[in-house]
Every structure is written in structure tokens, then in C-alpha cells.
Design a protein around this motif. Structure first.
Motif, mmCIF file in Angstrom:
data_model
loop_
_atom_site.group_PDB
_atom_site.id
_atom_site.type_symbol
_atom_site.label_atom_id
_atom_site.label_comp_id
_atom_site.label_asym_id
_atom_site.label_seq_id
_atom_site.Cartn_x
_atom_site.Cartn_y
_atom_site.Cartn_z
ATOM 1 N N GLY A 43 0.837 -1.184 0.000
ATOM 2 C CA GLY A 43 0.000 0.000 0.000
ATOM 3 C C GLY A 43 0.872 1.233 0.000
ATOM 4 O O GLY A 43 2.074 1.175 0.279
ATOM 5 N N VAL A 44 0.253 2.375 -0.340
ATOM 6 C CA VAL A 44 0.961 3.643 -0.374
ATOM 7 C C VAL A 44 0.221 4.618 0.533
ATOM 8 O O VAL A 44 -0.974 4.878 0.337
ATOM 9 N N GLY A 45 0.925 5.141 1.524
ATOM 10 C CA GLY A 45 0.368 6.154 2.412
ATOM 11 C C GLY A 45 1.069 7.475 2.168
ATOM 12 O O GLY A 45 2.293 7.515 2.052
ATOM 13 N N VAL A 46 0.297 8.558 2.089
ATOM 14 C CA VAL A 46 0.861 9.852 1.706
ATOM 15 C C VAL A 46 0.366 10.947 2.646
ATOM 16 O O VAL A 46 -0.831 11.044 2.916
ATOM 17 N N ARG A 74 -3.116 11.496 -5.608
ATOM 18 C CA ARG A 74 -3.514 10.119 -5.285
ATOM 19 C C ARG A 74 -3.702 9.291 -6.562
ATOM 20 O O ARG A 74 -3.239 8.154 -6.640
ATOM 21 N N LEU A 76 -0.314 8.360 -8.150
ATOM 22 C CA LEU A 76 0.369 7.286 -7.431
ATOM 23 C C LEU A 76 -0.347 5.946 -7.634
ATOM 24 O O LEU A 76 0.300 4.905 -7.764
ATOM 25 N N ALA A 77 -1.665 5.980 -7.686
ATOM 26 C CA ALA A 77 -2.416 4.747 -7.949
ATOM 27 C C ALA A 77 -2.057 4.194 -9.318
ATOM 28 O O ALA A 77 -1.991 2.972 -9.521
ATOM 29 N N PHE A 101 1.252 2.373 -8.979
ATOM 30 C CA PHE A 101 1.208 1.171 -8.144
ATOM 31 C C PHE A 101 -0.174 0.514 -8.274
ATOM 32 O O PHE A 101 -0.956 0.480 -7.318
ATOM 33 N N SER A 126 -2.484 -1.654 -5.556
ATOM 34 C CA SER A 126 -2.143 -1.300 -4.167
ATOM 35 C C SER A 126 -3.018 -0.139 -3.709
ATOM 36 O O SER A 126 -3.160 0.845 -4.442
ATOM 37 N N VAL A 160 -4.022 3.293 -2.144
ATOM 38 C CA VAL A 160 -3.317 4.551 -1.919
ATOM 39 C C VAL A 160 -4.206 5.432 -1.044
ATOM 40 O O VAL A 160 -5.344 5.731 -1.413
ATOM 41 N N ARG A 161 -3.678 5.821 0.112
ATOM 42 C CA ARG A 161 -4.425 6.681 1.024
ATOM 43 C C ARG A 161 -3.617 7.948 1.278
ATOM 44 O O ARG A 161 -2.431 7.879 1.608
ATOM 45 N N LEU A 162 -4.255 9.084 1.131
ATOM 46 C CA LEU A 162 -3.578 10.371 1.218
ATOM 47 C C LEU A 162 -4.334 11.275 2.174
ATOM 48 O O LEU A 162 -5.563 11.338 2.144
#
Length: 319
Positions: A60-63, A90, A93-94, A97, A100, A102-104
Motif C-alpha cells: 500500500g501507499v500512504g501519503v 492520489r 500514485l495509484a 502502483f 495497491s 493509496v491513502r492520502l
């Protein structure tokens, strides 16, 4: 492993964060000043690519990013990054990736989540996590959960008005906001206008403009420079007044302060406590404690990762 990203007006940082909140590897670069949207995005991509190369699947991607923003869609318009206005961070980045999540969220909210999850706020049910750096922001935890508000900007204490009649103009267009007084660049600019001549603490050589920072101002205040002392007192009192108001509104038991000024020590926290106790007179508000954030430079990354790793407390899906 979570890819965590922290985007601010001064620097961009990224790292890989394990399930227990440990940052295994990280990197940071200066944010290009005055850059357009393409240059800012390219800088971020070049930062994260070496970290994810060879990693078998990003979970996952956290921003965390400076605000304001359209939340949770993740279109960002940071006040101190004019090149991004409605930038679909967001979505971009999605696209990089796929598959996965992506939460920002706002960078100050991520710092609050980090301090509540793994830092100075552990055990507190009702706290405000603040950032005092290039800007002033905050994140609000009530009953152990992050409060988003209708647009995801709840807790944004930087635009609480502390000097309504004679305060300086703020980047938001108003006057007398806490951010207009206490953010690092505004604080040093005020000190220079008052006659502060910043010198290197060891060599005594006058600093060039690009080296004039709030950290240098704080160091001079600790050394007794009268203008630096007045500047830090001005910022501290503004912070104390704003925190008193927030405490009365939200019934807080703790406020943590991170960012560059959090290490200023007594020249900032002394006047802050004085103003807070002067204005927090209602009995329930007197119990609030203020302390420096404890996670340092990694707080933004830990908080961004917490949006995924501890989402039950720090993330709400909007339908």
C-alpha cells in the motif's frame, strides 16, 4: 511493506515502513522552489523509484501532503507549493502502483496520527498533533480516532485567528492567523524587520538569506539575543492562545508540537505555557499538557503508513 511519502514545502521524503511502524529505509530531497507541476511530480518519482526497485509488491501507499486538498480523492493544492493546484496526486500514485491501495491525507494529520500511534501521544484519547514549520497545521484525535471533518481538514489550527485587528496577512487571504505569525519563514522575516542580524553560532559569520532559518533564530534566542527572544515570545504566545481555544472547543488532554520549531526549547515553550495558562481558565481546560513531538523527522512517514497499518483508528472510507 508500506511505501510512505511525506510531501511538504521544504522537503519531500519517502520510506518503506514495516507493520510495527518501523521505517526500514528512507530518503529525502529538497522540494523545488517555484517549480511547476511536472517538475514537482518528476522530483517525487525520482525519490521513490530507488526505494521500490526490487521490492516484491508494495502492499500500500500512504501519503501525507500539505493542504488544502480535496479529501479523500487526493487532489492537492498546498499553499506553499503553488505549482500544484488541484493536482491529482492520489490518482497519479495509484497509476504507478496498480492494485495497491493509496491513502492520502494532510501532512499535519499524518504527524498527529504518528504521535498518537507510536509517539508522545500514546495513551491519550483526546489530543491535537501540531506541526510548526514552513506552515502551521494540525490533526485532531478524539475518543481515540482521527477526526476528519466534512472535507478532511479538521484540526487545521494554523488558521485559528489570534490577532484579528492588527495581525499580518496570511497566505489564505485572511489576517492574524496563527500560521501568519508562527510559521518559520514569517517568524524570521519579522525578526529581520526588527533588526535581527543572524550569525553562525560557532563562527560568528553573518548568515546568507538562504541560511536564515527558525532554527537559527531559536539558537540566538537561547543565547539571549533580545530581538530573537522577542520573536520567539511572539510566536509562543500566539501558539498558546490558539491551543487554549482548541482545548476549550475539543476538551483536549494533550497537544504535541512537531516540525522545525518544536526543538526551540524554553524561548518558545515558556511563553506558550504562559499564554496557555492565562487563557485556559475553565477548569476542564487546565489539565491540557503541551509537549514536543517525539518521532522526529520520521514522524510524517510513520503517520502516512498509519493510514493503512492502523486504518481502524486513522482512516475512514467515504462513499
Amino acid at each position: 511493506m508500506i511505501l510512505a511519502i511525506d510531501v511538504g514545502g521544504t522537503k519531500m521524503a519517502a520510506g518503506l515502513v514495516a507493520g510495527d511502524g518501523t521505517v526500514s529505509v528512507s530518503a529525502r530531497v529538497p522540494t523545488p522552489q517555484g517549480a511547476d507541476a511536472t517538475t514537482l511530480w518528476k522530483t517525487l518519482v525520482e525519490l521513490i523509484e530507488p526505494l521500490t526497485e526490487g521490492v516484491k509488491g508494495v502492499e500500500g501507499v500512504g501519503v501525507g501532503c500539505g493542504g488544502p486538498m480535496a479529501w479523500p480523492d487526493g487532489e492537492v493544492s498546498p499553499l506553499n507549493m503553488p505549482g500544484w493546484r488541484g493536482f491529482p496526486l492520489r490518482a497519479r500514485l495509484a497509476g504507478r502502483f496498480p492494485g495497491s491501495p493509496v491513502r492520502l491525507h494532510n501532512d499535519a494529520i499524518c504527524l498527529a496520527a504518528a504521535e498518537h500511534w507510536k509517539g508522545a501521544g500514546q495513551g491519550s484519547a483526546d489530543m491535537l498533533g501540531m506541526v510548526v514549520s514552513t506552515g502551521v497545521g494540525g490533526g485532531l484525535i478524539l475518543n481515540g480516532r482521527l477526526i476528519n471533518g466534512g472535507t478532511g481538514n479538521a484540526g487545521h489550527i494554523g488558521h485559528v485567528v489570534v490577532e484579528p485587528d492588527r495581525g499580518p496577512r496570511c497566505g489564505c487571504g485572511g489576517h492574524g492567523c496563527l500560521e501568519a505569525i508562527a510559521r518559520g519563514p514569517a517568524l524570521t522575516a519579522w525578526a529581520v524587520e526588527q533588526g535581527w542580524e543572524p550569525k553562525h553560532p560557532e563562527t560568528g559569520v553573518y548568515l546568507e538569506d538562504r541560511a536564515v532559518t527558525a532554527r537559527a533564530l531559536a539558537a540566538d534566542a537561547r543565547a539571549g539575543d533580545p530581538v530573537a527572544v522577542r520573536a520567539m515570545r511572539r510566536a509562543g504566545r500566539a501558539l498558546g492562545i490558539a491551543i487554549a481555544s482548541a482545548t476549550h472547543l475539543c476538551d483536549l488532554d494533550l497537544v504535541t508540537i512537531g516540525g522545525g520549531l518544536s526543538q526551540a526549547g524554553e524561548p518558545l515553550f515558556g511563553p506558550l505555557e504562559e499564554a496557555l495558562r492565562e487563557h485556559a481558565r475553565v477548569e476542564f481546560a487546565r489539565r491540557v499538557k503541551v509537549m514536543p513531538a517525539s518521532l522526529g523527522q520520521e514522524a510524517g512517514l510513520i503517520g502516512a503508513a498509519a493510514l493503512l497499518l492502523a486504518g481502524e483508528s486513522y482512516w475512514t472510507e467515504r462513499r
